[in-house]
Design a protein around this motif. Structure first.
Motif, PDB file in Angstrom:
ATOM      1  N   GLU A 192       0.826  -1.216   0.018  1.00 47.93           N
ATOM      2  CA  GLU A 192      -0.079   0.046  -0.074  1.00 47.93           C
ATOM      3  C   GLU A 192       0.973   1.230  -0.173  1.00 47.93           C
ATOM      4  OE1 GLU A 192      -4.146  -0.275   2.160  1.00 47.93           O
ATOM      5  OE2 GLU A 192      -2.681  -1.403   3.470  1.00 47.93           O
ATOM      6  N   GLY A 193       0.180   2.239  -0.585  1.00 45.36           N
ATOM      7  CA  GLY A 193       0.952   3.467  -0.787  1.00 45.36           C
ATOM      8  C   GLY A 193      -0.152   4.718  -0.778  1.00 45.36           C
ATOM      9  N   ARG A 194       0.533   5.783  -0.677  1.00 42.59           N
ATOM     10  CA  ARG A 194      -0.475   7.145  -0.921  1.00 42.59           C
ATOM     11  C   ARG A 194       0.148   8.037  -2.038  1.00 42.59           C
ATOM     12  NH1 ARG A 194      -4.198   7.897   2.946  1.00 42.59           N
ATOM     13  NH2 ARG A 194      -3.995   6.879   4.577  1.00 42.59           N
ATOM     14  N   ASP A 195      -0.793   8.475  -2.926  1.00 47.18           N
ATOM     15  CA  ASP A 195      -0.588   9.177  -3.977  1.00 47.18           C
ATOM     16  C   ASP A 195      -0.368  10.543  -3.641  1.00 47.18           C
ATOM     17  OD1 ASP A 195      -2.956  10.263  -3.686  1.00 47.18           O
ATOM     18  OD2 ASP A 195      -3.937   9.703  -5.385  1.00 47.18           O
ATOM     19  N   SER A 196      -0.135  11.474  -4.719  1.00 44.99           N
ATOM     20  CA  SER A 196       0.266  12.877  -4.417  1.00 44.99           C
ATOM     21  C   SER A 196      -0.528  13.540  -3.439  1.00 44.99           C
ATOM     22  CB  SER A 196       0.491  13.725  -5.642  1.00 44.99           C
ATOM     23  OG  SER A 196       1.416  12.982  -6.275  1.00 44.99           O
ATOM     24  N   VAL A 200      -1.064  -0.705 -10.631  1.00 45.73           N
ATOM     25  CA  VAL A 200      -2.003  -0.081  -9.811  1.00 45.73           C
ATOM     26  C   VAL A 200      -3.213  -0.013 -10.478  1.00 45.73           C
ATOM     27  CG1 VAL A 200      -1.389   2.032 -10.731  1.00 45.73           C
ATOM     28  CG2 VAL A 200      -2.351   2.310  -8.865  1.00 45.73           C
ATOM     29  N   VAL A 255       6.831   2.359  -5.288  1.00 41.07           N
ATOM     30  CA  VAL A 255       5.610   2.895  -4.537  1.00 41.07           C
ATOM     31  C   VAL A 255       5.498   4.429  -4.568  1.00 41.07           C
ATOM     32  CG1 VAL A 255       4.260   3.037  -2.397  1.00 41.07           C
ATOM     33  CG2 VAL A 255       5.270   0.883  -3.205  1.00 41.07           C
ATOM     34  N   ARG A 256       6.435   4.960  -4.319  1.00 42.30           N
ATOM     35  CA  ARG A 256       6.679   6.627  -4.313  1.00 42.30           C
ATOM     36  C   ARG A 256       6.666   7.307  -5.676  1.00 42.30           C
ATOM     37  NH1 ARG A 256      10.746   6.904  -1.347  1.00 42.30           N
ATOM     38  NH2 ARG A 256      12.325   7.079  -3.047  1.00 42.30           N
ATOM     39  N   GLY A 261       3.014   6.457  -7.139  1.00 40.37           N
ATOM     40  CA  GLY A 261       2.061   7.395  -6.393  1.00 40.37           C
ATOM     41  C   GLY A 261       1.900   8.779  -6.777  1.00 40.37           C
ATOM     42  N   ILE A 286      -0.165   8.637 -10.378  1.00 43.82           N
ATOM     43  CA  ILE A 286      -1.466   8.346 -10.359  1.00 43.82           C
ATOM     44  C   ILE A 286      -2.468   9.650 -10.673  1.00 43.82           C
ATOM     45  CG2 ILE A 286      -3.296   7.967  -8.734  1.00 43.82           C
ATOM     46  CD1 ILE A 286      -1.768   5.634  -7.617  1.00 43.82           C
TER      47      ILE A 286
END
Length: 492
Positions: A120-124, A142, A255-256, A259, A262
């Motif tokens: 899991e990660g988080r986008d901008s 993704v 992941v970074r 993200g 996206i």
């Protein structure tokens, strides 16, 4: 005033391999090498050369014989042998859970997804997203969940704009660094009514009149009967590219980086008719894959949303692959692959019937797989295909199809020179039912739906398990899992 004619689409090209007759490049090289060896033998022993000619003919015969869909006898024999060998080793059977000796109590995904994992990660924008990692190919995928807008009661001009922007979005993928594949999965399944029930009960006023409450209750219980849910998911797959210094990127950096990309990918989908797109979370993607392998778990998955589901438990408890179908928990599935795209021009609604729900199929999944070429290789490919098509025309100038191939290759080269993208694509269609007795009916329904779509579909004999997994929105790039050398694979 006369309205503008509806635009048509076509000119799909399957690059041809240079060769003599039906032989591809590898077959022609084998033939030439065999003739050279026979010539050298003839200088020593004419009788031995006659035997060599017979041996060469026997070797080349499987490359010349083809069925109605262009599959050579060598490909058919190879598929049969691989299936027999895998079955003798027990590779067609899968058992997981507490009684399994390999899964250690979990229900991991079988086959090509056995080593996959979910991070899991988080986008901008700070939104959580899931990333499917396949270590064997170093691919990171993704998945976007889209609320696709239907074409009903939509002006044709708006549909044309959607198609044009979709083509631009596909072409833009070739400029994405590290992007290797993309897929669009349209899945139809029965609607259990849980979403409608949650929406109604969440907004129901406790002080509402009894008549209004009774009307809503009737809607909640009667509306889902016979209705279908249509889900649209777009998966984008990246490869782990090295840093400018040469060191390969690790999982955290991938992941970074994904993200950060996206939001740009989602913004490009806004004008394609995909509706509001959002990255799927780990729980959402895990539940979608779990339901695909166990269709009867749909109702329990939708009613237990507070229960967290691990990726290690998204697979089936038991699965068994047969030559022409695949059994997985409570589902029986058949997967078809596109063997030939529509030859002529088609309208924008050519796929409507194929992706729409069908009453003879419990769950239907239509997946469009794309592999864009980067601009440098695209120019080289279209020019090589142009030369190869002209070579075949010189060898058989009376063949009308060869003349059409030359015209199409010329058009493709001109459009690529003007900035158009070049993308490889295919289609996988999976029909899932609840019992083996329903499989013939589902197969007949797919045959009926393929005709209006002007597609030639071929059942994926001997590869039902891998085809089923490839039709899921998890980023499996099938050519990267094939062990045949690239030269032989392209020529065969």
């Amino acid at each position: 005033m006369a309205s503008d004619p509806e635009p048509t689409y076509g000119n799909w090209r399957k690059p041809v391999s240079p060769g003599v007759g039906r032989l591809g490049l590898a077959g022609t090289l084998m033939l030439m090498a065999g003739l050279v060896v026979i010539t050298m033998i003839a200088m020593v022993s004419p009788k031995a050369s006659a035997l060599g000619i017979v041996v060469l003919a026997v070797v080349m015969l499987p490359l010349v014989i083809q069925d109605a869909q262009g599959r050579t006898a060598l490909q058919s024999l190879t598929a049969r042998f691989n299936w027999w060998w895998g079955r003798s080793q027990g590779w067609h059977l899968y058992r997981s859970g507490p009684l399994s000796v390999t899964s250690r109590g979990s229900c991991r995904l079988p086959g090509l997804l056995a080593q996959s994992r979910l991070v899991e990660g988080r986008d901008s924008y700070g939104r959580p997203f899931a990333l499917v990692v396949i270590p064997s190919t170093r691919h990171y995928t993704v998945v976007f969940d889209c609320n696709a807008e239907g074409a009903a009661l939509v002006d044709q001009s708006q549909v044309n704009a959607w198609v044009a922007h979709w083509g631009q979005w596909l072409a833009s993928l070739s400029y994405e660094p590290g992007l290797v594949a993309a897929s669009v999965t349209i899945e139809t399944a029965p609607d259990t009514g849980s979403r409608l029930k949650e929406e109604v009960y969440a907004n129901l006023d406790p002080n509402a009149p009894d008549l209004a409450r009774a009307a809503l209750e009737e809607i909640v219980w009667n509306y889902p009967v016979g209705s279908a849910r249509v889900s649209t998911r777009i998966a984008v797959t990246y490869a782990a590219l090295p840093h400018p210094g040469g060191k390969r990127r690790d999982q955290e950096s991938m992941v970074r980086e994904i993200g950060m990309r996206i939001p740009g990918l989602i913004s490009g989908l806004e004008m394609t008719g995909a509706g509001a797109a959002r990255p799927m979370t780990a729980d959402q993607l895990t539940r979608a894959v779990r339901i695909a392998y166990d269709p009867t778990a749909q109702s329990s998955m939708e009613t237990s949303k507070d229960q967290e589901l691990r990726w290690e438990d998204a697979g089936p408890v038991a699965a068994q692959e047969s030559w022409d179908h695949y059994i997985h928990d409570s589902g029986h599935s058949i997967t078809w692959g596109m063997s030939e795209a529509p030859r002529g021009e088609v309208l924008s609604n050519v796929m409507t019937g194929l992706v729409a729900p069908h009453h003879d199929i419990d769950r239907k999944r239509v997946t469009f797989l794309f592999r864009p070429h980067d601009p440098a290789s695209a120019a080289r490919i279209v020019e090589r295909d142009r030369r190869d098509s002209r070579f075949r025309l010189d060898g058989n100038a009376s063949a009308a199809r060869n003349e059409i191939d030359v015209m199409k290759s010329d058009q493709s080269a001109i459009e690529e020179a003007r900035g158009a993208g070049v993308t490889r694509f295919t289609i996988l269609v999976t029909a899932t039912v609840h019992s083996a007795d329903q499989l013939p009916v589902a197969a007949a329904a797919i045959d009926t739906l393929a005709a209006p779509a002007r597609l030639r579909l071929r059942r994926m004999y001997g590869a039902q398990a891998s085809s089923f997994a490839a039709a899921l929105p998890v980023g499996i790039v099938l050519p990267d899992h094939i062990q045949i050398p690239a030269l032989v694979r392209e020529s065969l």
